[in-house]
Design an enzyme around this catalytic site. Structure first.
Site, PDB file in Angstrom:
ATOM      1  N   GLU A 329       0.893  -1.250  -0.051  1.00  0.00           N
ATOM      2  CA  GLU A 329      -0.034   0.132   0.089  1.00  0.00           C
ATOM      3  C   GLU A 329       0.827   1.303   0.066  1.00  0.00           C
ATOM      4  OE1 GLU A 329      -3.992  -1.359   2.197  1.00  0.00           O
ATOM      5  OE2 GLU A 329      -2.279  -1.365   3.369  1.00  0.00           O
TER       6      GLU A 329
HETATM    7  C1  ACM Z   1      -2.104  -5.482   4.201  1.00  0.00           C
HETATM    8  O1  ACM Z   1      -2.845  -5.995   4.347  1.00  0.00           O
HETATM    9  N1  ACM Z   1      -1.883  -4.347   3.732  1.00  0.00           N
HETATM   10  C2  ACM Z   1      -0.759  -6.295   3.742  1.00  0.00           C
END
Ligand code: ACM
Length: 524
Positions: A329
């Site tokens: 992310e």
């Molecule tokens: C994640 O759940 N952002 C690895």
């Protein structure tokens, strides 16, 4: 001769019976008999053993019971003595001629154990102490539920040959969103060890908190360690406390995988040191749930000095092979910067003698070293770029740990009416969904060897206490443990699993685990 009753992973009906059945003890040829007519419950095991043959008869603890465990087996023997004392109230002596025998010797299943129980002895053998420890976890579930006030301790006779399907069987605990102290982490280690999990991945930094003392960077813990979701006090581990966790895990044959998430998920570091920001201004501590807004300054040399200090210090404290760099992310980092960053950090990690591990997003990086581990967290049906990322990772010689968020993320709500849990990964996540998938069939064109194993992540945006951790993890983590341990069996059935789980519930209850009594299980 004893009546042999083959009850492997395939013997669905037999295992169902084993959830609650009783057998009467009779004489086994060549060994003394137990009191005639005695009924001893034949108990089931989670994760399901590879092969089990149940026999007539039982081993009954008595005043002659003693543990024989010498040399490499001694440590596990002492651990077993502690378990038996907890379950029976008795502290058994050690005696080289004892009839509860732990032996390290060659010739047993690789990474597994052999367990044999008859009326004269309990015998566990393995190639090493780690295997013995796994055999002891099975024995615990074959014993009657803990009750020091009864002395009616008998274990039904059985022969088990058992070894894991995957070498990596993990749990992840996010100590960044909410902080959990050393004693909570130790308790979780003991709980996951019961299920033969052998990795605890600690998510040690995120936007909301930095949880490990790093020498030379005191503000990481003074500032970054003093926040968490909701604005609570946070906390951090000193290096001595982290080493205490690592050593405790090792005593349970569990490897710690430390994760410092980067280049995104870094607000706690960016709020601690202005100079880690491209504009040289410290950010504010963050107490919310949002993701994707922070990034280390990728084109600044100081960033890599900082990361090298973290990686080198953590590597020196961590005997396990992996350093997890996160990498998920990172929407506040350009793709070009991301690729440059991940390759550079992977090099810092290999220079420190560790293998890089990261969420599967790191597959974007073009020069990952062979053996890099990608942790897959998209759904069991890959969406968007994730399938290509996995392909790139594996084509570069990488391996996969499977943690599909729609089935393995045990922080997802059990149902929409729950107050704890998040709900973004195809909620709700029932026990049945956690059990009803197979790691290799998510990417069926890759061989089993591409898959190191499985992991059950527990993110803690809404999870504030040890009781919350247990409630979210148990029983769903038992499903992940069975998928990681037990032999591939396309016909394994949830209906059979929940009957064994009902028995396991008695052990969770006696261990004081605050598990979710999901109506999917006929709890006893
Ligand atoms: C994640 O759940 N952002 C690895």
């Amino acid at each position: 001769m004893a009546f042999l009753h083959r009850m492997g992973w395939y013997g669905t009906l037999a295992i169902i019976l084993a959830g609650a059945s009783t057998v009467s003890t009779t004489t086994v040829a060549g060994v003394p008999s137990n009191p005639p007519g005695e009924n001893v419950t034949m108990r089931s095991v989670i994760p399901a053993p590879v092969e089990r043959i149940n026999l007539d008869g039982s081993y009954r603890f008595n005043s002659d019971s003693a543990i024989a465990a010498t040399g490499e087996a001694r440590g596990v023997g002492e651990y077993l003595a502690g378990i038996l004392r907890g379950q029976t109230g008795e502290l058994l002596p050690f005696n080289n001629l004892g009839n509860i025998v732990l032996v390290v010797e060659p010739g047993h299943p690789q990474n597994g154990y052999s367990l044999s129980i008859n009326s004269s002895r309990i015998w566990i053998a393995a190639n090493d102490a780690a295997g013995l420890f796994l055999g002891v976890q099975t024995l615990r579930q074959l014993l009657p539920p803990p009750n020091p006030n009864t002395h009616n301790w008998a274990v039904a006779a059985t022969e088990i040959t058992d070894f894991p399907r995957f070498s990596y069987r993990g749990a992840m605990l996010d100590v960044a969103r909410h902080f959990f102290g050393v004693e909570d982490v130790k308790r979780y280690i003991d709980e996951i060890a019961m299920l033969k999990l052998n990795v605890l991945h600690l998510h040690l930094s995120d936007d909301q908190g930095w949880r490990l003392q790093i020498n030379g960077w005191p503000r990481l813990t003074q500032v970054g360690g003093a926040s968490e979701v909701g604005g609570g006090a946070g906390g951090f581990y000193t290096q001595a406390q982290y080493s205490e966790i690592v050593a405790y895990a090792a005593s349970r044959y569990i490897t710690i995988v430390p994760e410092f998430d980067m280049p995104g998920h870094t607000n706690a570091a960016l709020s601690s040191y202005a100079e880690l920001n491209c504009n040289n201004r410290a950010t504010r501590p963050y107490h919310g749930y949002g993701v994707g807004f922070s990034s280390l300054c990728v084109r600044k040399e100081l960033t890599y000095k900082f990361i090298a200090d973290v990686v080198n210090q953590v590597a020196a404290l961590t005997p396990g092979p992996y350093f997890h760099l996160g990498g998920d992310e990172s929407s506040a980092t350009s793709l070009g910067d991301y690729k440059y960053f991940v390759d550079r950090v992977a090099k810092i990690i290999t220079d420190a003698g560790k293998l890089p591990m990261g969420w599967h997003d790191i597959g974007y990086a073009p020069n990952l070293p062979k053996g890099t581990v990608g942790e897959y967290w998209d759904y069991t049906t890959p969406r968007g770029a994730s399938a290509s990322l996995i392909e790139w990772l594996l084509d570069a010689g990488g391996k996969l740990v499977m943690a599909p968020s729609n089935v393995a993320y045990v922080d997802q709500k059990y149902s929409s009416s729950e107050s704890i849990g998040t709900n973004w990964a195809q909620p709700p996540l029932t026990l049945k969904e956690s059990y009803s998938w197979d790691p290799t069939s998510v990417f069926p064109s890759y061989p089993e060897q591409s898959f190191l194993g499985v992991e059950a992540p527990l993110w803690t945006e809404t999870v504030k206490t040890m009781a919350d951790i247990e409630y979210m993890a148990f029983p769903r983590i038992a499903a992940i443990a069975e998928i990681g341990w037990s032999k591939l069996n396309p016909s394994r059935s949830f209906e059979e699993f929940v009957i064994r789980l009902a028995t396991f519930g008695v052990y969770m209850e006696s261990a004081g685990i605050n598990f979710k009594r999901t109506p999917e299980v006929p709890w006893q």
